[in-house]
Design a protein around this motif. Sequence first.
Motif, short mmCIF file in Angstrom:
data_model
loop_
_atom_site.label_atom_id
_atom_site.label_comp_id
_atom_site.label_asym_id
_atom_site.label_seq_id
_atom_site.Cartn_x
_atom_site.Cartn_y
_atom_site.Cartn_z
N LEU A 79 15.70 -21.03 4.32
CA LEU A 79 16.03 -22.08 3.29
C LEU A 79 14.23 -22.12 2.67
O LEU A 79 14.43 -22.54 1.08
CB LEU A 79 15.88 -23.72 3.51
CG LEU A 79 16.69 -24.09 2.29
CD1 LEU A 79 17.99 -24.18 1.87
CD2 LEU A 79 17.12 -26.06 3.87
N VAL A 80 13.50 -21.88 2.84
CA VAL A 80 12.21 -22.01 2.37
C VAL A 80 12.23 -21.23 1.51
O VAL A 80 11.64 -21.13 0.51
CB VAL A 80 10.76 -21.87 4.12
CG1 VAL A 80 9.77 -21.63 3.08
CG2 VAL A 80 11.02 -23.55 4.19
N LYS A 81 11.76 -19.89 2.45
CA LYS A 81 12.22 -18.45 1.31
C LYS A 81 12.67 -18.34 0.27
O LYS A 81 12.30 -18.37 -1.14
CB LYS A 81 12.62 -17.16 2.16
CG LYS A 81 11.45 -16.81 3.59
CD LYS A 81 12.41 -15.55 3.89
CE LYS A 81 12.06 -15.22 5.42
NZ LYS A 81 12.11 -13.79 6.13
N GLY A 82 14.16 -18.76 0.03
CA GLY A 82 14.80 -19.17 -1.22
C GLY A 82 14.74 -20.38 -1.96
O GLY A 82 14.21 -19.52 -3.34
N SER A 83 13.62 -21.04 -1.69
CA SER A 83 13.60 -22.30 -2.46
C SER A 83 11.73 -21.57 -2.84
O SER A 83 11.49 -22.13 -4.55
CB SER A 83 12.62 -23.27 -1.78
OG SER A 83 13.78 -24.26 -1.14
N LEU A 84 11.05 -21.15 -2.39
CA LEU A 84 9.89 -20.30 -2.40
C LEU A 84 10.04 -19.09 -3.72
O LEU A 84 9.68 -19.05 -4.91
CB LEU A 84 8.74 -19.37 -1.30
CG LEU A 84 8.21 -20.43 -0.53
CD1 LEU A 84 7.65 -19.58 0.38
CD2 LEU A 84 7.03 -21.15 -1.36
N LEU A 85 11.17 -18.63 -3.49
CA LEU A 85 11.36 -17.26 -4.10
C LEU A 85 12.10 -18.19 -5.80
O LEU A 85 11.20 -17.75 -6.87
CB LEU A 85 12.55 -16.24 -3.39
CG LEU A 85 13.39 -15.32 -4.39
CD1 LEU A 85 11.75 -13.98 -4.75
CD2 LEU A 85 13.88 -14.65 -4.05
N VAL A 86 12.71 -18.89 -6.10
CA VAL A 86 13.34 -19.24 -7.41
C VAL A 86 12.44 -19.87 -7.89
O VAL A 86 12.47 -20.14 -9.58
CB VAL A 86 14.37 -20.79 -6.69
CG1 VAL A 86 14.56 -21.38 -7.86
CG2 VAL A 86 15.20 -19.71 -6.14
N TYR A 87 11.34 -21.24 -6.96
CA TYR A 87 10.46 -21.97 -7.48
C TYR A 87 9.06 -21.16 -7.85
O TYR A 87 8.77 -21.68 -8.56
CB TYR A 87 10.01 -23.65 -6.82
CG TYR A 87 11.33 -24.28 -7.26
CD1 TYR A 87 11.70 -24.57 -8.07
CD2 TYR A 87 11.88 -24.30 -5.85
CE1 TYR A 87 12.76 -25.36 -7.85
CE2 TYR A 87 13.19 -24.79 -5.74
CZ TYR A 87 13.49 -25.61 -7.25
OH TYR A 87 14.47 -26.26 -7.10
N LEU A 88 8.50 -20.13 -6.84
CA LEU A 88 7.09 -19.63 -6.72
C LEU A 88 7.07 -18.59 -7.89
O LEU A 88 6.09 -18.19 -8.87
CB LEU A 88 6.58 -19.84 -5.41
CG LEU A 88 5.03 -19.00 -5.72
CD1 LEU A 88 4.25 -20.56 -6.39
CD2 LEU A 88 4.75 -19.55 -4.52
N LEU A 89 8.56 -17.27 -8.09
CA LEU A 89 7.87 -16.34 -8.46
C LEU A 89 7.91 -16.49 -9.69
O LEU A 89 7.19 -15.75 -11.09
CB LEU A 89 9.15 -15.45 -7.90
CG LEU A 89 9.71 -13.87 -8.84
CD1 LEU A 89 8.55 -13.08 -7.85
CD2 LEU A 89 10.73 -13.16 -8.47
N PRO A 90 8.90 -17.32 -10.55
CA PRO A 90 8.82 -16.94 -11.92
C PRO A 90 6.93 -17.36 -13.14
O PRO A 90 6.91 -17.45 -13.16
CB PRO A 90 10.13 -17.94 -11.96
CG PRO A 90 11.60 -18.27 -11.61
CD PRO A 90 9.73 -17.67 -10.25
N LEU A 91 6.28 -19.09 -12.11
CA LEU A 91 5.79 -19.04 -12.70
C LEU A 91 4.40 -18.58 -11.65
O LEU A 91 3.64 -18.47 -13.01
CB LEU A 91 5.86 -20.66 -11.02
CG LEU A 91 3.86 -21.16 -11.79
CD1 LEU A 91 4.49 -22.39 -12.58
CD2 LEU A 91 4.08 -22.95 -10.76
N VAL A 92 4.49 -17.80 -11.01
CA VAL A 92 3.74 -16.70 -10.65
C VAL A 92 3.67 -15.42 -11.47
O VAL A 92 2.18 -15.30 -12.47
CB VAL A 92 3.51 -16.34 -8.97
CG1 VAL A 92 2.55 -14.89 -8.94
CG2 VAL A 92 3.11 -17.77 -8.14
#
Length: 161
Positions: A79-92
């Motif tokens: 759940l944490v990995k999925g959340s980081l991927l969805v929210y952080l990848l596009p922003l970074v």
Amino acid sequence: MVEEHGIVTAIDNDGRAWVETNRQSVCGQCSANKGCGHQLLNKLQSSRQAAIVASVKVRSQYSLQVGDTVVIGIPENTLVKGSLLVYLLPLVFMLFICWLLKWQGYQEQVTILLGFVSLFSSFYLLRNIINKSSFQQSLEPCVLKVLVPIQNTETTIVTSL
């Protein structure tokens, strides 16, 4: 493990089951519930709307039947990995492209335009990552326990068949 109770509504040919769960609010479970704005919004929403039902396809090593009450779960790290991927990848991705363009000396309008293009490109990249079967399997919940009702009573016992 993040767990949720549900009822089996259908069984697919491949052995996976469809489980219906009721969305529950976590409001009232933390120490800041008196001063939290989410609790107020949740009360407003729950007064207008009954429980929200979600149907989820799950893996199971048990032989389930329609109507069985089960406990399904998904690992917290997934759940944490999925959340980081969805929210952080596009922003970074967007910030990196903007920084790179600004460092190369492009005008601000070009940097902003290509920043948005990179943001939407990262959504496409994210969709391809999520559509990989190995990633989808890690996100799929599984049946942890089957709750079996005792005859002539309203209590249930937990079995690990």
